[in-house]
Write a protein that holds these residues in place. Structure first.
Motif, mmCIF file in Angstrom:
data_model
loop_
_atom_site.group_PDB
_atom_site.id
_atom_site.type_symbol
_atom_site.label_atom_id
_atom_site.label_comp_id
_atom_site.label_asym_id
_atom_site.label_seq_id
_atom_site.Cartn_x
_atom_site.Cartn_y
_atom_site.Cartn_z
ATOM 1 N N LEU A 1 0.543 -1.198 0.006
ATOM 2 C CA LEU A 1 -0.196 0.145 0.123
ATOM 3 C C LEU A 1 1.334 1.452 -0.231
ATOM 4 C CD1 LEU A 1 -3.066 -0.964 2.816
ATOM 5 C CD2 LEU A 1 -3.015 -1.313 0.271
ATOM 6 N N ILE B 1 2.352 1.901 -3.504
ATOM 7 C CA ILE B 1 0.297 2.748 -4.613
ATOM 8 C C ILE B 1 0.574 3.925 -3.824
ATOM 9 C CG2 ILE B 1 -1.903 2.255 -5.031
ATOM 10 C CD1 ILE B 1 -1.091 -1.077 -4.709
ATOM 11 N N TYR B 2 0.728 4.359 -2.798
ATOM 12 C CA TYR B 2 -0.012 5.734 -2.514
ATOM 13 C C TYR B 2 1.363 6.064 -2.936
ATOM 14 C CZ TYR B 2 -3.242 2.908 0.614
ATOM 15 O OH TYR B 2 -4.372 2.993 1.174
ATOM 16 N N ALA C 1 -8.916 1.640 7.921
ATOM 17 C CA ALA C 1 -9.440 0.994 6.696
ATOM 18 C C ALA C 1 -11.414 0.775 6.770
ATOM 19 C CB ALA C 1 -9.393 -0.335 6.927
ATOM 20 N N ASN C 2 -11.477 0.344 6.155
ATOM 21 C CA ASN C 2 -12.937 0.778 5.872
ATOM 22 C C ASN C 2 -13.734 -0.528 6.808
ATOM 23 O OD1 ASN C 2 -15.956 0.732 5.164
ATOM 24 N ND2 ASN C 2 -15.691 -0.779 3.732
ATOM 25 N N GLY C 3 -14.784 0.104 7.809
ATOM 26 C CA GLY C 3 -14.746 -0.592 9.169
ATOM 27 C C GLY C 3 -14.698 0.353 10.838
ATOM 28 N N LYS D 1 -9.979 3.560 3.067
ATOM 29 C CA LYS D 1 -9.546 2.333 1.754
ATOM 30 C C LYS D 1 -10.900 1.338 1.725
ATOM 31 C CE LYS D 1 -5.476 1.403 4.290
ATOM 32 N NZ LYS D 1 -4.942 0.357 5.444
ATOM 33 N N PRO D 2 -11.227 1.150 0.191
ATOM 34 C CA PRO D 2 -10.017 1.600 -0.458
ATOM 35 C C PRO D 2 -9.896 2.699 -0.623
ATOM 36 C CG PRO D 2 -12.023 0.087 -1.845
ATOM 37 C CD PRO D 2 -12.113 0.312 0.035
ATOM 38 N N GLU E 1 -7.519 6.886 -6.794
ATOM 39 C CA GLU E 1 -6.459 7.926 -6.958
ATOM 40 C C GLU E 1 -7.018 9.347 -6.466
ATOM 41 O OE1 GLU E 1 -3.847 7.997 -10.746
ATOM 42 O OE2 GLU E 1 -4.787 6.636 -10.556
#
Lengths: 477, 139
Positions: free
Chosen positions: A17, A20-21, A85-87, A106-107, A110
């Motif tokens: 990650l 990617i970022y 994160a989601n949640g 996340k997610p 861009e």
């Protein structure tokens, strides 16, 4: 392409990650310094003094929130964008309350990452010089045009000032007439984007069919009556603040679009094929209990958590102690001037009466009472006999504050000696189902997904039921 | 990966799907976009890193399943949720969420039950990434 040459510190412990970022940011021509642990991040922070930090909240060696607090204590002007994160929305909300500039779940796309970073750098650039900040008034001093120095209002002033340097969404609650719109104006006026527009939209006053076009705009010919292009409130508020009043009255379909807008920072006007990026801060308000609206299925839970970042509750007039007298005296002087009458103040009996009243209509009701007095009388003191009958005779407080009332729900078996199923006697199966669902959602503090899990149904089943009940209730009204 | 163009990234990801003869475990569009963030070297490095991260998380899951260490399982599934959702592995995200919730609730039975499908889906994702890596190397 990049808004700044200053480096961005990226603290993310998952190497892919992080990769990617960093790649997304480098593609947009930003300089990136990467760290995989809190300790590494802290060391880079001290060495490089970055203006913008992207921070994952879950780090292996330390809680991300603690690290953020340390960074903000050392360099308060740093813009920290937290990643979660989601949640883990609650954690992101805690971060916003702790001074984070923005959060990404996340997610994320861009464009969303780039937009968050661009906004952060713009904010950094637009900040006043540190010397100017030191001349700012005490954080809990009255904030014009508000009048009153009660403790509850000092808390409001403090919150408004605290959010001024943030992009955080502000969610204003309070009864009608408590000054929610004034609060929204104050949030905008003292924010870093005060030179931009403040666009207010009353979601409850606009027909559902027109609301989407009012918020997101439309292109000429996109529907019957669209005789020219219209930018919409979100586009008009670009660079400023969008105030969505009565947010809980917004149509559910449009709530989905608003959520998308908040996630992507892009709008697609009705009839347009391409989205357009806008830089808007959202302030919203409601006189409902938003969690209750979530429970009833009329307000999306995910949207609630997106918007309910910094809540500001405007206290009712009855909870503001002697503020009612301060406000009344100020209004009296202003109205007397306007009407050309010689009022000099309030009789002690009126002061006593005002302090004992409940003021269900809050400041709006007080304004009407005083206007009535000033128009119909000459002065010099406002006496009890001058007050409208309902105010002059009303002496007792309401027996209970409606907000303090216990939730009307299942109280099965708790503390009662009878059959726990007594509560269901005489009810239809549909009514019992509703009682059980509402009680389960309430037991989970309003979380529909958690209630759905306990009841072994999907959340959408519950949302559908809330929708049906809501429609039945509306048609009954 | 033959080249760093979006077109070729698409061909590669589709080819991998054909090899496994099942619906791909990724949202192809999402993975393609990530593989085209930089040049070929960046794409290759990213695939290697993803494989390394998935292997590490898999070890963490296996090591903490028996005896059950809920805190470590929570941490591992939390990381897996973020990673899988970012690369568009939606089914893996969903199964991971189930294990994460079970571990958070310290429900040993559910954690064990859901870990089966999680491992299966993780296998699929890793197999696709390995195929992608091998194609890039001309295997």
């Amino acid at each position: 392409m990049a808004v700044s040459n200053s480096p961005i510190l990226l603290i993310e412990d998952t190497p892919s990650l992080q990769m990617i970022y960093a790649a997304v940011l480098r593609k947009a021509e930003y300089q990136v310094i990467c760290a995989g642990t809190a300790a590494e991040g802290e060391a880079h922070f001290r060495q490089s003094n970055p203006k913008v930090v992207l921070l994952d909240l879950m780090l292996p060696d330390r809680d991300g929130l603690d690290l953020m607090q340390d960074m903000l204590a050392a360099a308060p002007d740093t813009c920290v964008i937290v990643i979660t994160a989601n949640g883990s929305i609650n954690k992101a909300v805690d971060a916003m309350r702790g001074g984070a500039h923005e959060f990404l779940v996340k997610p994320f796309e861009e464009t969303r990452l780039i937009s968050a970073v661009e906004n952060a750098f713009r904010l950094v650039k637009s900040r006043p010089h540190p010397q100017a900040a030191s001349l700012a008034p005490q954080v809990d001093e009255p904030l014009p045009p508000f009048i009153g120095s009660s403790n509850v209002m000092r808390d409001v002033y403090r919150k408004i000032r605290s959010v001024s340097r943030s992009m955080a969404t502000v969610f204003i609650t309070g009864e009608s007439g408590t000054g929610k719109e004034l609060c929204a104006e104050a949030v905008h006026r003292i924010s870093d984007r005060s030179s931009g527009p403040l666009i207010a939209l009353n979601c409850g006053a606009i027909p559902v069919d027109l609301l989407e076009s009012e918020v997101f705009g439309h292109l000429k010919g996109s529907f019957t009556g669209a005789i020219s292009d219209k930018p919409g409130a979100a586009a008009a508020a670009d660079g400023g603040t969008l105030f969505l009043d009565e947010i809980c009255e917004m149509d559910l379909n449009l709530q989905t679009k608003l959520l998308r807008f908040l996630q992507t920072s892009t709008i697609t006007p009705v009839g347009a094929t391409r989205p357009r990026k806008v830089n808007v801060r959202i302030v919203c308000a409601t006189n409902r209990d938003p969690l209750d609206a979530v429970r009833k299925g009329i307000f999306r839970e995910d949207l609630y958590y997106r918007l309910h970042v910094v809540p500001i509750h405007m206290p009712p007039l009855r909870a503001r102690g002697r503020d009612v007298i301060e406000i009344a005296e100020s209004l009296l002087a202003e109205m007397a001037r306007e009407e050309g009458h010689d009022f000099s103040g309030l009789h002690p009996a009126v002061i006593e009466r005002f302090l004992s009243l409940q003021w269900p209509g809050n400041v709006r009701q007080l304004i009407n009472v005083l206007r009535n007095v000033v128009v119909l009388h000459r002065g010099p003191l406002v006496t009890v006999s001058m007050l409208p009958d309902d105010i002059a005779q009303q002496t007792s407080r309401y027996p209970t504050d409606p907000n303090d009332a216990p939730p009307p729900n299942l109280q099965m078996a708790s503390g009662t000696a009878g059959d726990p199923f007594d509560v269901f006697v005489g009810k239809t199966l549909a009514e019992i189902e509703r009682m059980v669902i509402e009680a389960t959602v309430e037991r989970h503090q309003g979380s529909v997904p958690r209630a759905a899990r306990e009841l072994s149904v999907s959340p959408s089943t519950l949302y559908r039921k809330f929708d049906v009940w809501n429609k039945i209730q509306h048609s009954a009204e | 990966m033959a080249s760093n163009s979006p077109h070729n990234a698409s061909e590669n990801t589709n080819a991998c799907s054909a090899q496994t003869e099942r619906k791909p475990p990724f949202d192809i569009g999402v993975l393609e976009q990530l593989l085209n963030l930089g040049d070929r070297a960046v794409a290759d490095a990213l695939v290697e890193q993803l494989l390394s991260d998935f292997a590490r998380i898999r070890d963490a899951l296996q090591n903490n399943l028996s005896p059950t260490n809920f805190a470590e399982l929570c941490r591992a599934t939390h990381e897996l949720k973020g990673l899988s959702s970012t690369i568009g592995a939606r089914h893996l995200t969903q199964v991971t969420e189930l294990v994460h919730s079970a571990a958070e609730a310290e429900n040993g039975d559910q954690t064990q039950v859901f870990c089966g499908p999680l491992t299966t889906e993780l296998d699929r994702v890793q197999a696709h990434l390995e195929a992608l890596r091998d194609q890039g190397k001309g295997a």
